[in-house]
Design a protein around this motif. Sequence first.
Motif, PDB file in Angstrom:
ATOM      1  N   GLY A  84      10.208   1.101   0.240  1.00  0.00           N
ATOM      2  CA  GLY A  84       9.739   1.399  -0.915  1.00  0.00           C
ATOM      3  C   GLY A  84      10.205   1.237  -1.996  1.00  0.00           C
ATOM      4  N   SER A  85       9.567   1.346  -3.131  1.00  0.00           N
ATOM      5  CA  SER A  85       8.882   1.128  -3.975  1.00  0.00           C
ATOM      6  C   SER A  85       9.559   3.138  -4.332  1.00  0.00           C
ATOM      7  CB  SER A  85       8.073   0.970  -5.206  1.00  0.00           C
ATOM      8  OG  SER A  85       6.726   1.442  -4.566  1.00  0.00           O
ATOM      9  N   ASN A  86       9.276   3.906  -3.451  1.00  0.00           N
ATOM     10  CA  ASN A  86      10.030   5.517  -3.566  1.00  0.00           C
ATOM     11  C   ASN A  86      11.236   5.684  -3.429  1.00  0.00           C
ATOM     12  OD1 ASN A  86       6.875   6.619  -4.192  1.00  0.00           O
ATOM     13  ND2 ASN A  86       6.738   6.508  -2.103  1.00  0.00           N
ATOM     14  N   ASN A 158      -2.375   2.972 -14.017  1.00  0.00           N
ATOM     15  CA  ASN A 158      -1.529   4.106 -13.676  1.00  0.00           C
ATOM     16  C   ASN A 158      -2.616   4.929 -12.693  1.00  0.00           C
ATOM     17  OD1 ASN A 158      -0.805   6.836 -14.108  1.00  0.00           O
ATOM     18  ND2 ASN A 158      -2.210   7.376 -15.828  1.00  0.00           N
ATOM     19  N   ASN A 159      -1.423   5.289 -11.842  1.00  0.00           N
ATOM     20  CA  ASN A 159      -2.326   6.414 -10.600  1.00  0.00           C
ATOM     21  C   ASN A 159      -2.466   7.634 -11.260  1.00  0.00           C
ATOM     22  OD1 ASN A 159      -3.123   7.199  -7.979  1.00  0.00           O
ATOM     23  ND2 ASN A 159      -1.402   6.376  -7.045  1.00  0.00           N
ATOM     24  N   PRO A 160      -3.331   8.315 -11.024  1.00  0.00           N
ATOM     25  CA  PRO A 160      -4.944   7.303 -10.371  1.00  0.00           C
ATOM     26  C   PRO A 160      -5.902   7.512 -11.465  1.00  0.00           C
ATOM     27  CG  PRO A 160      -4.981  10.334 -11.171  1.00  0.00           C
ATOM     28  CD  PRO A 160      -3.321  10.011 -12.059  1.00  0.00           C
ATOM     29  N   VAL A 183       8.358   1.277 -15.299  1.00  0.00           N
ATOM     30  CA  VAL A 183       7.228   0.928 -15.662  1.00  0.00           C
ATOM     31  C   VAL A 183       6.899   0.966 -14.429  1.00  0.00           C
ATOM     32  CG1 VAL A 183       5.439  -0.253 -16.557  1.00  0.00           C
ATOM     33  CG2 VAL A 183       7.006   0.648 -18.368  1.00  0.00           C
ATOM     34  N   ASP A 184       6.308   1.589 -13.574  1.00  0.00           N
ATOM     35  CA  ASP A 184       6.165   1.859 -11.977  1.00  0.00           C
ATOM     36  C   ASP A 184       5.065   0.671 -11.763  1.00  0.00           C
ATOM     37  OD1 ASP A 184       4.968   2.064  -9.996  1.00  0.00           O
ATOM     38  OD2 ASP A 184       5.119   3.781  -9.384  1.00  0.00           O
ATOM     39  N   GLU A 185       4.729  -0.232 -11.303  1.00  0.00           N
ATOM     40  CA  GLU A 185       4.076  -1.054 -11.420  1.00  0.00           C
ATOM     41  C   GLU A 185       3.384  -1.410  -9.513  1.00  0.00           C
ATOM     42  OE1 GLU A 185       4.736  -5.049 -13.942  1.00  0.00           O
ATOM     43  OE2 GLU A 185       4.569  -3.746 -15.575  1.00  0.00           O
ATOM     44  N   ALA A 186       2.497  -0.409  -8.839  1.00  0.00           N
ATOM     45  CA  ALA A 186       2.949  -0.909  -7.805  1.00  0.00           C
ATOM     46  C   ALA A 186       1.864  -1.779  -8.219  1.00  0.00           C
ATOM     47  CB  ALA A 186       2.738   0.576  -7.224  1.00  0.00           C
ATOM     48  N   TYR A 187       1.077  -1.648  -8.987  1.00  0.00           N
ATOM     49  CA  TYR A 187      -0.681  -2.208  -8.478  1.00  0.00           C
ATOM     50  C   TYR A 187      -0.735  -3.254  -9.572  1.00  0.00           C
ATOM     51  CZ  TYR A 187      -1.651   2.485  -6.711  1.00  0.00           C
ATOM     52  OH  TYR A 187      -2.181   2.694  -5.945  1.00  0.00           O
ATOM     53  N   GLY A 188       0.093  -4.055  -9.525  1.00  0.00           N
ATOM     54  CA  GLY A 188       0.911  -5.124 -11.234  1.00  0.00           C
ATOM     55  C   GLY A 188      -0.341  -5.914 -10.847  1.00  0.00           C
ATOM     56  N   ARG A 209       8.390  -2.504  -8.443  1.00  0.00           N
ATOM     57  CA  ARG A 209       6.925  -3.082  -7.314  1.00  0.00           C
ATOM     58  C   ARG A 209       7.249  -3.207  -6.082  1.00  0.00           C
ATOM     59  NH1 ARG A 209       3.827  -8.092 -10.681  1.00  0.00           N
ATOM     60  NH2 ARG A 209       3.822  -7.182 -12.044  1.00  0.00           N
ATOM     61  N   THR A 210       5.963  -3.241  -5.336  1.00  0.00           N
ATOM     62  CA  THR A 210       6.067  -2.809  -3.437  1.00  0.00           C
ATOM     63  C   THR A 210       4.963  -3.522  -2.949  1.00  0.00           C
ATOM     64  OG1 THR A 210       5.509  -1.090  -2.432  1.00  0.00           O
ATOM     65  CG2 THR A 210       3.856  -1.360  -4.577  1.00  0.00           C
ATOM     66  N   TYR A 211       5.755  -3.751  -1.662  1.00  0.00           N
ATOM     67  CA  TYR A 211       5.271  -4.853  -0.952  1.00  0.00           C
ATOM     68  C   TYR A 211       3.773  -3.780  -0.794  1.00  0.00           C
ATOM     69  CZ  TYR A 211       7.981  -8.724  -0.715  1.00  0.00           C
ATOM     70  OH  TYR A 211       8.710  -9.629  -1.369  1.00  0.00           O
ATOM     71  N   SER A 212       3.687  -2.654  -0.441  1.00  0.00           N
ATOM     72  CA  SER A 212       2.491  -1.788   0.043  1.00  0.00           C
ATOM     73  C   SER A 212       1.567  -1.873  -0.407  1.00  0.00           C
ATOM     74  CB  SER A 212       2.386  -0.352  -0.422  1.00  0.00           C
ATOM     75  OG  SER A 212       4.373  -0.166  -0.030  1.00  0.00           O
ATOM     76  N   LYS A 213       1.072  -2.534  -1.789  1.00  0.00           N
ATOM     77  CA  LYS A 213      -0.832  -2.822  -1.816  1.00  0.00           C
ATOM     78  C   LYS A 213      -0.667  -4.535  -1.624  1.00  0.00           C
ATOM     79  CE  LYS A 213       0.152   1.922  -2.670  1.00  0.00           C
ATOM     80  NZ  LYS A 213       0.772   2.609  -3.530  1.00  0.00           N
ATOM     81  N   THR A 214      -0.146  -4.399  -2.608  1.00  0.00           N
ATOM     82  CA  THR A 214      -0.891  -6.075  -3.004  1.00  0.00           C
ATOM     83  C   THR A 214      -0.315  -7.524  -2.013  1.00  0.00           C
ATOM     84  OG1 THR A 214       0.900  -6.710  -4.792  1.00  0.00           O
ATOM     85  CG2 THR A 214      -1.460  -6.743  -5.658  1.00  0.00           C
ATOM     86  N   MET A 220       5.636  -1.998   6.052  1.00  0.00           N
ATOM     87  CA  MET A 220       7.189  -2.186   6.363  1.00  0.00           C
ATOM     88  C   MET A 220       7.910  -1.526   5.431  1.00  0.00           C
ATOM     89  SD  MET A 220       9.348  -4.868   7.138  1.00  0.00           S
ATOM     90  CE  MET A 220       8.236  -5.771   8.549  1.00  0.00           C
ATOM     91  N   ARG A 221       7.417  -1.082   4.328  1.00  0.00           N
ATOM     92  CA  ARG A 221       8.095  -0.341   3.294  1.00  0.00           C
ATOM     93  C   ARG A 221       9.406  -0.844   3.057  1.00  0.00           C
ATOM     94  NH1 ARG A 221       5.738   2.786   2.379  1.00  0.00           N
ATOM     95  NH2 ARG A 221       7.417   4.017   1.159  1.00  0.00           N
ATOM     96  N   LEU A 222       9.045  -1.686   1.345  1.00  0.00           N
ATOM     97  CA  LEU A 222       9.720  -2.331   1.171  1.00  0.00           C
ATOM     98  C   LEU A 222       9.473  -2.405  -0.952  1.00  0.00           C
ATOM     99  CD1 LEU A 222      11.723  -4.385   0.800  1.00  0.00           C
ATOM    100  CD2 LEU A 222      10.112  -6.243   1.170  1.00  0.00           C
TER     101      LEU A 222
HETATM  102  C1  LIG Z   1       1.154   3.333  -3.861  1.00  0.00           C
HETATM  103  C2  LIG Z   1       2.034   3.511  -5.111  1.00  0.00           C
HETATM  104  C3  LIG Z   1       3.796   3.059  -5.297  1.00  0.00           C
HETATM  105  C4  LIG Z   1       4.792   2.851  -3.357  1.00  0.00           C
HETATM  106  O1  LIG Z   1       5.002   3.588  -2.776  1.00  0.00           O
HETATM  107  P1  LIG Z   1       6.017   2.302  -1.700  1.00  0.00           P
HETATM  108  O2  LIG Z   1       7.397   3.782  -1.649  1.00  0.00           O
HETATM  109  O3  LIG Z   1       6.107   0.993  -2.439  1.00  0.00           O
HETATM  110  O4  LIG Z   1       4.954   2.660  -0.849  1.00  0.00           O
HETATM  111  C5  LIG Z   1       4.351   3.410  -5.788  1.00  0.00           C
HETATM  112  N1  LIG Z   1       4.117   3.489  -7.090  1.00  0.00           N
HETATM  113  C6  LIG Z   1       2.697   4.250  -7.837  1.00  0.00           C
HETATM  114  C7  LIG Z   1       2.510   4.323  -8.482  1.00  0.00           C
HETATM  115  C8  LIG Z   1       1.789   3.860  -5.789  1.00  0.00           C
HETATM  116  O5  LIG Z   1       0.259   4.566  -6.321  1.00  0.00           O
END
Ligand SMILES: *Cc1c(COP(=O)(O)O)cnc(C)c1O
Length: 355
Positions: A84-86, A158-160, A183-188, A209-214, A220-222
Amino acid sequence: MGLPPTRPDLQLREGYHSPQVAVEVRLNTNESPFPPPPAFLDALVEEVRSIEFHRYPDRAAWGLRKALADLHGVRPEQVFCANGSNEVLQSICLAYGGAGRRVVTFEPTYALHSHIAHLTGTEVVSVQRRADFTLDLDGVSSVLVEAQPSIVFLCSPNNPTGMIEDPTTVGTVLDAAPGLVVVDEAYGQFADWSALSLVGDEVPLAVTRTYSKTWAMAGMRLGYLVGPPQVVEALERVVLPYHLDAVKQAAGLLALRFRDEMEERVGLLVRERRRVIAALADRPVQVWPSEANFILWRPEGRSGLDVWQGLLDRSVLVRDCSTWPGLRDCLRVTVGTPEENDRFLAALGDVLVAP
Ligand SMILES: *Cc1c(COP(=O)(O)O)cnc(C)c1O
């Protein structure tokens, strides 16, 4: 006797929770409303059969990094993968933060940036955004010069808030920051511009970047980072050996074969986002522009919590941001399937006319 106390600095910190409630329409965590394609699952099951489960996985995750490097037109040495990007963000804080060091965040933003920094003993300097959620660039430069952070977190979109950081903003932060800019591009993929275009071997910039959204793979946590090879090497020094299991590596690689399907999902969600924003504009709510798969809005003349509860009573769950600093009465809705979005809009119509 009793059990031993934890680290004293943990006692005030709550873990990060996004409460899940059993509802029919779940629009609170920005996941993909669609699962990955069936052909992906078939290919993954086939691939899993050939994994040598009695052996440790490829520690460097080289195949996956190569594929991601191809995707972004960079070299595998510029790619770091984690659970996960976390975990990418945590690795950044472990390698570049820690005791006596500082992180700068621009609030409101993703709560995990400051949370993870705290957990790694890094001091957090939170800078408030302007009322319209943009950054005052002169103010930003002076804060960075004063705070001398080893890490600056940006989030784009930016989230939120859903808004992107434009090239000027990222460039200004890069010029003024004495350390690493992340630069966190989870929604890039939902946005038109990406800071990936600025990444270079000598540029102190890392894009996550993350596999969690797009990619529709939150389960899967990647996640991964693209940045200078020197940064990637530093992160490899702080992660646990073999942190990426073999199934995850295979899944991450296979998913990239279904890029057209991913882009189709993103296209549909972008069209739905425009539709929901247009529909909200006809209601007594304030709506912020979004380049992500979620929308921040605030009911006018009603408490955010009341409206959140009213939606929940109609089995629609959105994110309650109403008590977050700088977001009084705000709610965030994830863009779902067309049917889910219709349910949300109908429920909202109901709630807003109810006393
Ligand atoms: C959802 C989100 C993530 C995702 O984190 P993962 O650990 O990859 O699931 C990361 N950054 C932001 C800003 C998010 O909203």
